[in-house]
Design a protein around this motif. Structure first.
Motif, PDB file in Angstrom:
ATOM      1  N   LEU A 124       0.822  -1.209   0.000  1.00 47.28           N
ATOM      2  CA  LEU A 124       0.000   0.000   0.000  1.00 47.28           C
ATOM      3  C   LEU A 124       0.860   1.265   0.000  1.00 47.28           C
ATOM      4  O   LEU A 124       0.535   2.255  -0.664  1.00 47.28           O
ATOM      5  N   THR A 125       1.984   1.227   0.705  1.00 43.59           N
ATOM      6  CA  THR A 125       2.895   2.382   0.705  1.00 43.59           C
ATOM      7  C   THR A 125       3.451   2.637  -0.686  1.00 43.59           C
ATOM      8  O   THR A 125       3.523   3.789  -1.128  1.00 43.59           O
ATOM      9  N   ASN A 126       3.811   1.591  -1.407  1.00 43.97           N
ATOM     10  CA  ASN A 126       4.319   1.771  -2.774  1.00 43.97           C
ATOM     11  C   ASN A 126       3.228   2.287  -3.705  1.00 43.97           C
ATOM     12  O   ASN A 126       3.506   3.090  -4.596  1.00 43.97           O
ATOM     13  N   TRP A 127       1.998   1.847  -3.530  1.00 45.02           N
ATOM     14  CA  TRP A 127       0.911   2.382  -4.348  1.00 45.02           C
ATOM     15  C   TRP A 127       0.662   3.851  -4.036  1.00 45.02           C
ATOM     16  O   TRP A 127       0.383   4.643  -4.930  1.00 45.02           O
ATOM     17  N   ILE A 128       0.749   4.235  -2.763  1.00 49.21           N
ATOM     18  CA  ILE A 128       0.576   5.629  -2.397  1.00 49.21           C
ATOM     19  C   ILE A 128       1.673   6.478  -3.033  1.00 49.21           C
ATOM     20  O   ILE A 128       1.407   7.565  -3.557  1.00 49.21           O
ATOM     21  N   LYS A 129       2.907   5.991  -2.998  1.00 48.77           N
ATOM     22  CA  LYS A 129       4.000   6.730  -3.627  1.00 48.77           C
ATOM     23  C   LYS A 129       3.790   6.871  -5.125  1.00 48.77           C
ATOM     24  O   LYS A 129       4.081   7.911  -5.704  1.00 48.77           O
ATOM     25  N   PHE A 130       3.297   5.819  -5.759  1.00 46.41           N
ATOM     26  CA  PHE A 130       3.131   5.836  -7.208  1.00 46.41           C
ATOM     27  C   PHE A 130       1.961   6.718  -7.643  1.00 46.41           C
ATOM     28  O   PHE A 130       2.046   7.450  -8.615  1.00 46.41           O
ATOM     29  N   ILE A 131       0.853   6.680  -6.891  1.00 47.07           N
ATOM     30  CA  ILE A 131      -0.344   7.415  -7.291  1.00 47.07           C
ATOM     31  C   ILE A 131      -0.262   8.877  -6.907  1.00 47.07           C
ATOM     32  O   ILE A 131      -0.593   9.765  -7.685  1.00 47.07           O
ATOM     33  N   PHE A 132       0.165   9.164  -5.686  1.00 44.16           N
ATOM     34  CA  PHE A 132       0.162  10.550  -5.223  1.00 44.16           C
ATOM     35  C   PHE A 132       1.504  11.174  -5.446  1.00 44.16           C
ATOM     36  O   PHE A 132       1.732  12.282  -5.410  1.00 44.16           O
TER      37      PHE A 132
END
Length: 164
Positions: free
Chosen positions: A156-164
């Motif tokens: 989830l942290t990697n998705w947050i970094k990628f999306i935001f």
């Protein structure tokens, strides 16, 4: 104790060794719950540095940082455009005040004054956003210690970094 830094970890381990002096002069290991006997406690501290960065990980962090930088650049362009619209609105309001042929000019100054007073508010807000974007980009390149501290997990942290 584990201390994270960019690209490595410091692992500090403390070991307590307790020895007992008996009447015969022999030294034996004891637990920490002695029954009145004289004990000698020694402390050994071991510090290890573990490298946890590889070229692949640095490439991935660089990619995430580049994406965050470009998103910050788009936000900067939006901020500059917003300020330019405010400046154009000031010129438009000044034109209306100077060249308006209507008889009643008492309410024409309020939009001009409110636009002029809005500029410092927008500047302060947009500089705060730029500061947060800069901190986000440096946090992403450092491996996101701030995002990891929220406890969302790696995926989830990697998705947050990628999306935001």
């Amino acid at each position: 104790h584990v201390y994270d830094s960019q690209g490595s970890q410091l692992i500090m381990e403390e070991r307590l060794t307790t020895k007992n002096s008996t009447a015969l002069g022999k030294s034996e290991s004891l637990s920490l719950h002695g029954n009145g006997e004289k004990t000698n406690t020694t402390s050994n501290v071991t510090v290890k540095r573990v490298m946890n960065a590889s070229p692949e990980m640095l490439f991935l962090r660089g990619l995430y940082s580049a994406i965050a930088f470009f998103k910050g650049a788009f936000l900067f362009i939006f901020a500059v455009g917003l300020l330019l619209f405010l400046i154009v609105d000031i010129a438009e309001q000044a034109r209306v005040i100077v060249y308006d042929d209507m008889g009643d000019k008492s309410g024409l100054a309020y939009p001009f004054i409110s636009t002029v007073l809005a500029i410092p508010v927008f500047l302060h807000g947009l500089t705060q956003i730029m500061t947060l974007v800069t901190s986000f980009v440096t946090d992403v390149f450092a491996g996101s210690p701030l995002l990891n501290s929220f406890g969302y997990g790696v995926v989830l942290t990697n998705w947050i970094k990628f999306i935001f």
